[in-house]
Motif scaffolding. Sequence first.
Motif, mmCIF file in Angstrom:
data_model
loop_
_atom_site.group_PDB
_atom_site.id
_atom_site.type_symbol
_atom_site.label_atom_id
_atom_site.label_comp_id
_atom_site.label_asym_id
_atom_site.label_seq_id
_atom_site.Cartn_x
_atom_site.Cartn_y
_atom_site.Cartn_z
ATOM 1 N N SER A 137 -33.345 12.393 10.833
ATOM 2 C CA SER A 137 -34.039 11.289 11.490
ATOM 3 C C SER A 137 -35.437 11.072 10.943
ATOM 4 C CB SER A 137 -34.092 11.530 13.001
ATOM 5 O OG SER A 137 -34.752 12.746 13.307
ATOM 6 N N TRP A 138 -36.088 12.118 10.428
ATOM 7 C CA TRP A 138 -37.443 11.926 9.889
ATOM 8 C C TRP A 138 -37.419 11.086 8.619
ATOM 9 C CZ3 TRP A 138 -35.483 16.558 11.536
ATOM 10 C CH2 TRP A 138 -34.929 17.427 10.585
ATOM 11 N N ASN A 139 -36.395 11.253 7.779
ATOM 12 C CA ASN A 139 -36.289 10.396 6.606
ATOM 13 C C ASN A 139 -35.913 8.973 6.995
ATOM 14 O OD1 ASN A 139 -34.994 13.232 4.951
ATOM 15 N ND2 ASN A 139 -36.938 12.290 4.450
ATOM 16 N N THR A 140 -35.051 8.831 8.001
ATOM 17 C CA THR A 140 -34.701 7.504 8.480
ATOM 18 C C THR A 140 -35.937 6.769 8.989
ATOM 19 O OG1 THR A 140 -32.504 8.310 9.122
ATOM 20 C CG2 THR A 140 -33.228 6.222 10.077
ATOM 21 N N TYR A 141 -36.809 7.483 9.662
ATOM 22 C CA TYR A 141 -38.049 6.883 10.158
ATOM 23 C C TYR A 141 -38.881 6.316 9.010
ATOM 24 C CZ TYR A 141 -42.860 6.742 11.932
ATOM 25 O OH TYR A 141 -44.141 6.363 12.252
ATOM 26 N N TYR A 142 -39.021 7.080 7.940
ATOM 27 C CA TYR A 142 -39.823 6.597 6.811
ATOM 28 C C TYR A 142 -39.093 5.519 6.020
ATOM 29 C CZ TYR A 142 -43.482 9.899 7.803
ATOM 30 O OH TYR A 142 -44.515 10.560 8.435
ATOM 31 N N TYR A 143 -37.771 5.542 6.011
ATOM 32 C CA TYR A 143 -37.023 4.432 5.416
ATOM 33 C C TYR A 143 -37.308 3.147 6.181
ATOM 34 C CZ TYR A 143 -34.007 6.873 2.024
ATOM 35 O OH TYR A 143 -33.528 7.551 0.939
ATOM 36 N N LEU A 144 -37.342 3.248 7.516
ATOM 37 C CA LEU A 144 -37.634 2.064 8.313
ATOM 38 C C LEU A 144 -39.045 1.558 8.022
ATOM 39 C CD1 LEU A 144 -37.070 -0.020 10.490
ATOM 40 C CD2 LEU A 144 -37.644 1.700 12.217
ATOM 41 N N LYS A 145 -40.012 2.437 7.952
ATOM 42 C CA LYS A 145 -41.378 2.024 7.641
ATOM 43 C C LYS A 145 -41.426 1.316 6.293
ATOM 44 C CE LYS A 145 -45.043 4.131 8.866
ATOM 45 N NZ LYS A 145 -46.176 5.075 8.972
ATOM 46 N N TYR A 152 -38.277 12.300 15.954
ATOM 47 C CA TYR A 152 -38.259 11.198 14.994
ATOM 48 C C TYR A 152 -37.288 10.100 15.404
ATOM 49 C CZ TYR A 152 -41.599 13.296 11.903
ATOM 50 O OH TYR A 152 -42.778 13.787 11.379
ATOM 51 N N TYR A 153 -36.265 10.436 16.172
ATOM 52 C CA TYR A 153 -35.415 9.403 16.765
ATOM 53 C C TYR A 153 -36.270 8.502 17.644
ATOM 54 C CZ TYR A 153 -31.737 7.546 19.926
ATOM 55 O OH TYR A 153 -30.912 6.750 20.687
ATOM 56 N N ARG A 154 -37.117 9.100 18.459
ATOM 57 C CA ARG A 154 -37.995 8.312 19.319
ATOM 58 C C ARG A 154 -39.021 7.534 18.501
ATOM 59 N NH1 ARG A 154 -37.790 9.150 24.754
ATOM 60 N NH2 ARG A 154 -36.475 10.871 25.509
ATOM 61 N N LYS A 155 -39.494 8.108 17.406
ATOM 62 C CA LYS A 155 -40.430 7.387 16.539
ATOM 63 C C LYS A 155 -39.786 6.119 15.983
ATOM 64 C CE LYS A 155 -43.399 11.186 14.861
ATOM 65 N NZ LYS A 155 -44.730 10.530 14.994
ATOM 66 N N ILE A 156 -38.500 6.210 15.629
ATOM 67 C CA ILE A 156 -37.778 5.036 15.127
ATOM 68 C C ILE A 156 -37.723 3.954 16.199
ATOM 69 C CG2 ILE A 156 -35.510 4.189 14.395
ATOM 70 C CD1 ILE A 156 -35.068 7.050 13.182
ATOM 71 N N LEU A 157 -37.349 4.350 17.413
ATOM 72 C CA LEU A 157 -37.253 3.375 18.498
ATOM 73 C C LEU A 157 -38.629 2.830 18.875
ATOM 74 C CD1 LEU A 157 -34.588 5.116 20.779
ATOM 75 C CD2 LEU A 157 -34.231 3.457 18.944
ATOM 76 N N ASP A 158 -39.654 3.680 18.829
ATOM 77 C CA ASP A 158 -41.025 3.226 19.121
ATOM 78 C C ASP A 158 -41.481 2.192 18.090
ATOM 79 O OD1 ASP A 158 -41.572 4.678 21.446
ATOM 80 O OD2 ASP A 158 -42.165 6.462 20.305
ATOM 81 N N LEU A 159 -41.224 2.461 16.822
ATOM 82 C CA LEU A 159 -41.651 1.546 15.768
ATOM 83 C C LEU A 159 -40.936 0.208 15.902
ATOM 84 C CD1 LEU A 159 -43.208 0.886 13.215
ATOM 85 C CD2 LEU A 159 -41.446 2.088 11.878
#
Length: 334
Positions: A128-136, A259-266
């Motif tokens: 999920s941490w890589n997914t978060y940075y992919y989204l960014k 990081y799942y929550r970071k994705i949803l927060d972003l």
Amino acid sequence: MKGKHTMEEYEVISIPVSDGTERDFAIMDTFEFEGQGYLAVSLIEGDEIQEGVYIYRYHNAEDGDVVVEQITLPAEYKKVTKFYEQKKDSVDVLVLGSSHAFENINTGTLWDEYGMASYVLGGSRQPSWNTYYYLKEALKTQRPELIVLEGYMLLYDADYEESSRIIKNNFGLKWSKDKIESIKVSAPKSQWAEYFLEYTQYHTRYRELSREDFLKNQGYRYYDDWKGFGCNLDTIAEVGTDVKQVDEVSPLYGKTEEYYRKILDLAREENIPVLVTIAPYFLIDEKSEKMFNRVGEIAGEYGDLFLDGNKLVDEIGVDYQVDNADDVGHLNYL
């Protein structure tokens, strides 16, 4: 990957599969091609060897152990670099996740049948941490109307993936502060230099170079047009587990949930709705399903939609006898 034992006339070997667990396989044959050893293995269920054969690379370690590796495309992180070629604001549906995203969500079907311009921006066993940075990274050039997060890797229960997955989920990113942060969260500090200095990971490949290394996208034409989708046309018949009645909840691993929550927060900050989904796969078990129930609870906290394909196999029409791919865990194109 680990020790072997005997099952009647076949040796048995334990190999990690896509859900992070190890399964027993019977070694049906071994062979060599261009100096590389390969295993042909069949999955064991109970005391029976199942139909179908999977191919893995292998070599013998100095301690006598057998080291088994999945056969993955060397250009896999091209999925990321190709994303940079998309025209600005041309992606309406951004799909994120692991191989359960790019093997199961067909961008061509979304366009042909629904008129949705989509892109699957994912990576093999992507945490999920890589997914978060992919989204960014994606939001620097795209403003999708919907984010689809395939949540299989929200089962992940460790701080770091193994080296090849760190490479695949980071090296395709353009250099930026976000890429640096992605690498730092992907590996322990003692290994940061190995991934910041990317050439240290591939400078010994000279003897392995082939004609394909000098072709555009290593000769894989689908990188041009498939928008991140990976098409699997082969089938191995399997029988899935019915988890429709599993309603208990188990917690997610701390870093994974963070990081799942970071994705949803972003996504919320950018005012983009999220569909969290779990693609169906025959290896699902009750332990995993309890964690997916927690995934759904968290999505609900954010007001995002959650669809668990493992509980919807009948409605979707999934039949693992014909729809299961030959790579242990994904669906095929058929």
